[in-house]
Design a protein around this motif. Structure first.
Motif, PDB file in Angstrom:
ATOM      1  N   MET A   1       0.847  -1.205   0.000  1.00 28.13           N
ATOM      2  CA  MET A   1       0.000   0.000   0.000  1.00 28.13           C
ATOM      3  C   MET A   1       0.877   1.247   0.000  1.00 28.13           C
ATOM      4  N   SER A   2       1.024   1.851  -1.160  1.00 29.50           N
ATOM      5  CA  SER A   2       1.966   2.959  -1.259  1.00 29.50           C
ATOM      6  C   SER A   2       1.537   4.131  -0.380  1.00 29.50           C
ATOM      7  N   ASP A   3       0.224   4.404  -0.280  1.00 28.19           N
ATOM      8  CA  ASP A   3      -0.247   5.490   0.583  1.00 28.19           C
ATOM      9  C   ASP A   3       0.241   5.325   2.011  1.00 28.19           C
ATOM     10  N   MET A   4       0.132   4.088   2.477  1.00 23.58           N
ATOM     11  CA  MET A   4       0.459   3.845   3.872  1.00 23.58           C
ATOM     12  C   MET A   4       1.972   3.871   4.078  1.00 23.58           C
ATOM     13  N   GLU A   5       2.704   3.353   3.110  1.00 24.81           N
ATOM     14  CA  GLU A   5       4.155   3.422   3.195  1.00 24.81           C
ATOM     15  C   GLU A   5       4.606   4.862   3.345  1.00 24.81           C
ATOM     16  N   ALA A   6       3.979   5.718   2.512  1.00 22.75           N
ATOM     17  CA  ALA A   6       4.363   7.123   2.516  1.00 22.75           C
ATOM     18  C   ALA A   6       4.186   7.730   3.900  1.00 22.75           C
TER      19      ALA A   6
ATOM     20  N   VAL B   1      -7.919  -6.866   2.877  1.00 20.04           N
ATOM     21  CA  VAL B   1      -8.810  -6.658   1.734  1.00 20.04           C
ATOM     22  C   VAL B   1      -9.139  -8.025   1.138  1.00 20.04           C
ATOM     23  N   VAL B   2     -10.427  -8.369   1.096  1.00 14.38           N
ATOM     24  CA  VAL B   2     -10.827  -9.662   0.526  1.00 14.38           C
ATOM     25  C   VAL B   2     -11.461  -9.503  -0.845  1.00 14.38           C
ATOM     26  N   SER B   3     -11.830  -8.280  -1.235  1.00 13.76           N
ATOM     27  CA  SER B   3     -12.433  -8.090  -2.543  1.00 13.76           C
ATOM     28  C   SER B   3     -12.292  -6.626  -2.948  1.00 13.76           C
ATOM     29  N   ARG B   4     -12.150  -6.402  -4.236  1.00 10.40           N
ATOM     30  CA  ARG B   4     -12.150  -5.034  -4.780  1.00 10.40           C
ATOM     31  C   ARG B   4     -13.142  -5.039  -5.933  1.00 10.40           C
ATOM     32  N   PRO B   5     -14.435  -5.116  -5.584  1.00 10.60           N
ATOM     33  CA  PRO B   5     -15.443  -5.338  -6.626  1.00 10.60           C
ATOM     34  C   PRO B   5     -15.620  -4.165  -7.582  1.00 10.60           C
TER      35      PRO B   5
ATOM     36  N   ASP C   1     -14.206   2.096  -6.788  1.00 10.11           N
ATOM     37  CA  ASP C   1     -14.435   2.958  -5.623  1.00 10.11           C
ATOM     38  C   ASP C   1     -14.874   2.174  -4.384  1.00 10.11           C
ATOM     39  N   LEU C   2     -14.659   0.852  -4.401  1.00 11.23           N
ATOM     40  CA  LEU C   2     -15.144   0.016  -3.301  1.00 11.23           C
ATOM     41  C   LEU C   2     -14.115  -1.050  -2.942  1.00 11.23           C
ATOM     42  N   VAL C   3     -13.792  -1.095  -1.650  1.00 13.52           N
ATOM     43  CA  VAL C   3     -12.879  -2.108  -1.118  1.00 13.52           C
ATOM     44  C   VAL C   3     -13.613  -2.859  -0.017  1.00 13.52           C
ATOM     45  N   ILE C   4     -13.530  -4.184  -0.016  1.00 10.79           N
ATOM     46  CA  ILE C   4     -14.183  -4.974   1.028  1.00 10.79           C
ATOM     47  C   ILE C   4     -13.110  -5.580   1.928  1.00 10.79           C
ATOM     48  N   ILE C   5     -13.256  -5.349   3.251  1.00 10.43           N
ATOM     49  CA  ILE C   5     -12.329  -5.963   4.209  1.00 10.43           C
ATOM     50  C   ILE C   5     -13.030  -7.053   5.008  1.00 10.43           C
ATOM     51  N   ASP C   6     -12.193  -7.877   5.644  1.00 10.53           N
ATOM     52  CA  ASP C   6     -12.711  -9.062   6.341  1.00 10.53           C
ATOM     53  C   ASP C   6     -13.201  -8.772   7.758  1.00 10.53           C
ATOM     54  N   GLY C   7     -13.575  -7.539   8.020  1.00 10.81           N
ATOM     55  CA  GLY C   7     -14.153  -7.209   9.319  1.00 10.81           C
ATOM     56  C   GLY C   7     -15.392  -6.355   9.138  1.00 10.81           C
ATOM     57  N   GLY C   8     -16.469  -6.723   9.839  1.00  7.93           N
ATOM     58  CA  GLY C   8     -17.701  -5.945   9.805  1.00  7.93           C
ATOM     59  C   GLY C   8     -18.181  -5.713  11.230  1.00  7.93           C
TER      60      GLY C   8
ATOM     61  N   ARG D   1      -5.405  -3.684  -3.208  1.00  9.92           N
ATOM     62  CA  ARG D   1      -5.529  -4.972  -3.901  1.00  9.92           C
ATOM     63  C   ARG D   1      -5.944  -6.058  -2.919  1.00  9.92           C
ATOM     64  N   VAL D   2      -6.570  -7.095  -3.433  1.00  9.61           N
ATOM     65  CA  VAL D   2      -6.928  -8.245  -2.599  1.00  9.61           C
ATOM     66  C   VAL D   2      -5.663  -8.736  -1.899  1.00  9.61           C
ATOM     67  N   GLY D   3      -5.757  -8.904  -0.590  1.00  9.72           N
ATOM     68  CA  GLY D   3      -4.618  -9.349   0.189  1.00  9.72           C
ATOM     69  C   GLY D   3      -3.919  -8.237   0.952  1.00  9.72           C
ATOM     70  N   ASP D   4      -4.128  -6.974   0.569  1.00  8.12           N
ATOM     71  CA  ASP D   4      -3.543  -5.857   1.332  1.00  8.12           C
ATOM     72  C   ASP D   4      -4.079  -5.875   2.759  1.00  8.12           C
TER      73      ASP D   4
END
Lengths: 381, 381
Positions: free
Chosen positions: B1-6, B274-278, B281-288, B338-341
């Motif tokens: 994740m380049s944003d986070m690295e920065a 991140v489990v999906s990038r459908p 403008d939408l990222v799905i993570i494995d926590g709800g 990306r999926v896996g981030d």
């Protein structure tokens, strides 16, 4: 509580007088009726029933669903699959994309141990990770491709599914056997007719997606749809082969608001104690947001939910505010609540409410209650 | 994740690369700083600090608060008091009315075992139950009377307190030693100035209540106030003797929105994958909603909370929707997820978020993480 006595619910309270509050009490007879009703609906439509175990999180209730005709169960996490496999389940669908290497290896271990394990996928990246791990272990994982039928959560469109399915089918170590979706009732209005239309739409979209994939040369066996409010309607559509409702085993206030069931069909209630009556129109109970889930909120669909729970025997009372350990119930100023009274409440959303409780109390018709640890509670991995 | 690295947060992610997600990660250095800051504020005002343990639910962190100068701890439930006593705490305030006979007897057992145990009361009915049980056991329980300073939850008004305190003082088996309140920041606006005014008001109301009670012949020793956002202001008022903040040890997004702390001071974040990038403008993570508490909602105070968590390194991202196992994050279409981030998120409300997790991971400055079971999690009794 004279109100509650009048409505006959005091008998159950007497029977569970010794329980510490707040706690979840589950009426066994209502579970039986709810299990039986959904099993019959599935049989009538000629579809397989694969209940989502997230509602109860209890192997013993999953076994009862199997005994009533379910072909297997659904979970969301590999850790839940492990609990259910340890409890005797041999056919488990993890309706979720497994991405991490550890999770995937745990799933493969279950599969190698003899569980028919199916895993959800919705991306080439995710499918490739499953493929590599399975090839490394010299096994084949069964997968289903998730279709987005309008919820805009996970899943791909029916059109995008064709290219993705071809890529997945070309990978070793995994076998694409079906498609699945979750749509829920949130897109529908609140009446039974709306749900019927929403369920039919869900079924048609999935049936059409399966047709497109088969036309493209992908062998799709299973066409699997949600959910307690939509499943029985989606199942009426030709081509749907399986339904995955979860909430129906307990039902809850949200389902009652959707018109799916009556409040009396709700098998799970929270037992709470009045700890304060600071004003004529205000009663404080010993359960708040650590006891009742807040993920189905007043003011969100279903829109005519007032407050966070229904107070059994007092439909005018509104559980209007909560902090972690306090529930603030607006009551009629003339109502007779006193410190020490015990109330029963039907939560808005029972699945996430159960997840807050280490144990539930299952009450038999003879009034005897039994504490059952919620074995798959808090399983996040 | 380049944003986070920065933004430099990638180092911590590397250090905890092996953790299964979703999980809570706690930075030890930030805990130290938060503990120290509140201890100094209390010392500066000359008030006792009795942290609420509901935030961390961990005896080892309560011990660190004591080591930094706290005089005792606060809990809401007798079951929490038992966990904390087993972990070495010897001065515990259950800031809650105990009503059930079993709970009261459990409190008395702790008291007889040598814990200085204080219990909240706000009704004659509740006080009488404590009195009877204590008399039966031949002991005396220390109690504090709860004053409502505007939250309209539990507690009585300063005027009503006089008559009630006299009745309580006349009961055997209990000793009324003080008054307490919880007001929180919900009545205030969102700026530091508003909080200052709210805290001063809370302190003045309590100081005045103590004066009225003393004038009526009731010996009030302890005058105890909340809360992370208001405590340091309430403590400036003459007559306040004790503060009971909880959240400050971790801080959270709600406190940052109130202006109490910076987002960087938040010691506890959720690590998710991140489990999906459908869609772009939408990222799905494995926590709800099983991973993030939903009791502090967007659209409720503090009003400028958007979504259910802050995504570290991407302030534009909004965790806009959640189901139990899915978090739907609206992101900029050009962002590189990306999926896996793996992402880190600051939850809106950390206390109820911690309550959802069986364990937390405490990360030291050297990057080593350690799993700690949340010993007092899910304690409802």
């Amino acid at each position: 509580m004279s109100d509650m006595e009048a409505q006959g619910s005091i008998m159950a309270l007497n029977a569970i007088d010794e329980l510490e509050t707040p706690c979840i009490v589950i009426e066994n007879g209502k579970i039986d009726a709810n299990i039986e009703a959904m099993a019959q609906a599935a049989a009538r439509c000629g579809v397989a029933l694969r209940p989502h175990a997230k509602t109860h999180k209890l192997p013993e209730l999953a076994l009862r669903q199997l005994a009533a005709g379910a072909t297997g169960i659904t979970v969301a996490k590999v850790s839940e699959a492990e609990v259910m496999a340890a409890g005797g389940m041999r056919d488990i669908f993890i309706a979720y994309s497994l991405v991490g290497a550890k999770k995937i290896n745990r799933a493969i271990r279950l599969s190698l141990a003899g569980v028919r394990l199916i895993v959800g996928v919705d991306s080439l990246e995710g499918a490739s990770r499953l493929s590599e791990a399975a090839l490394e272990q010299g096994t084949v994982l069964e997968v289903r491709l998730e279709i987005d039928t309008g919820l805009h959560r996970t899943g791909v469109s029916a059109n995008a599914a064709i290219a993705l399915a071809k890529q997945i089918a070309a990978l070793g170590g995994i076998r694409l056997s079906g498609i699945f979706t979750y749509r829920g009732a949130m897109l529908a209005g609140a009446s039974t007719l709306d749900l019927q239309a929403a369920g039919h739409e869900e079924g048609r979209l999935m049936s059409e997606a399966a047709r497109l994939l088969r036309d493209a040369g992908i062998a799709i066996e299973d066409v699997s749809v949600g959910s307690t409010p939509t499943a029985i309607y989606a199942a009426e559509i030709e081509g749907v082969t399986e339904i995955r409702p979860g909430t129906y085993i307990y039902q809850d206030r949200m389902q009652a608001a959707f018109g799916v069931c009556s409040l009396k069909a709700c098998a799970a209630t929270v037992l709470a104690t009045v700890v304060s009556r600071p004003a004529d129109d205000l009663v404080i109970i010993d359960g708040g947001s650590k006891t009742f889930a807040t993920d189905v909120q007043p003011g969100h669909p279903p829109l005519y939910l007032q407050g966070f729970a229904h107070v059994v025997g007092d439909p005018e009372a509104v559980l209007a505010r909560m902090n972690e350990e306090h529930g603030m119930i607006s009551v009629h100023p003339s109502s007779a609540y006193r410190v020490g009274d015990r109330l029963r409440l039907v939560p808005n959303h029972i699945c996430s409410t159960v997840n807050l409780h280490n144990a539930v109390y299952i009450v038999d018709e003879d009034g005897q209650s039994r504490s059952v640890p919620v074995a798959a509670r808090g399983m996040l991995e």
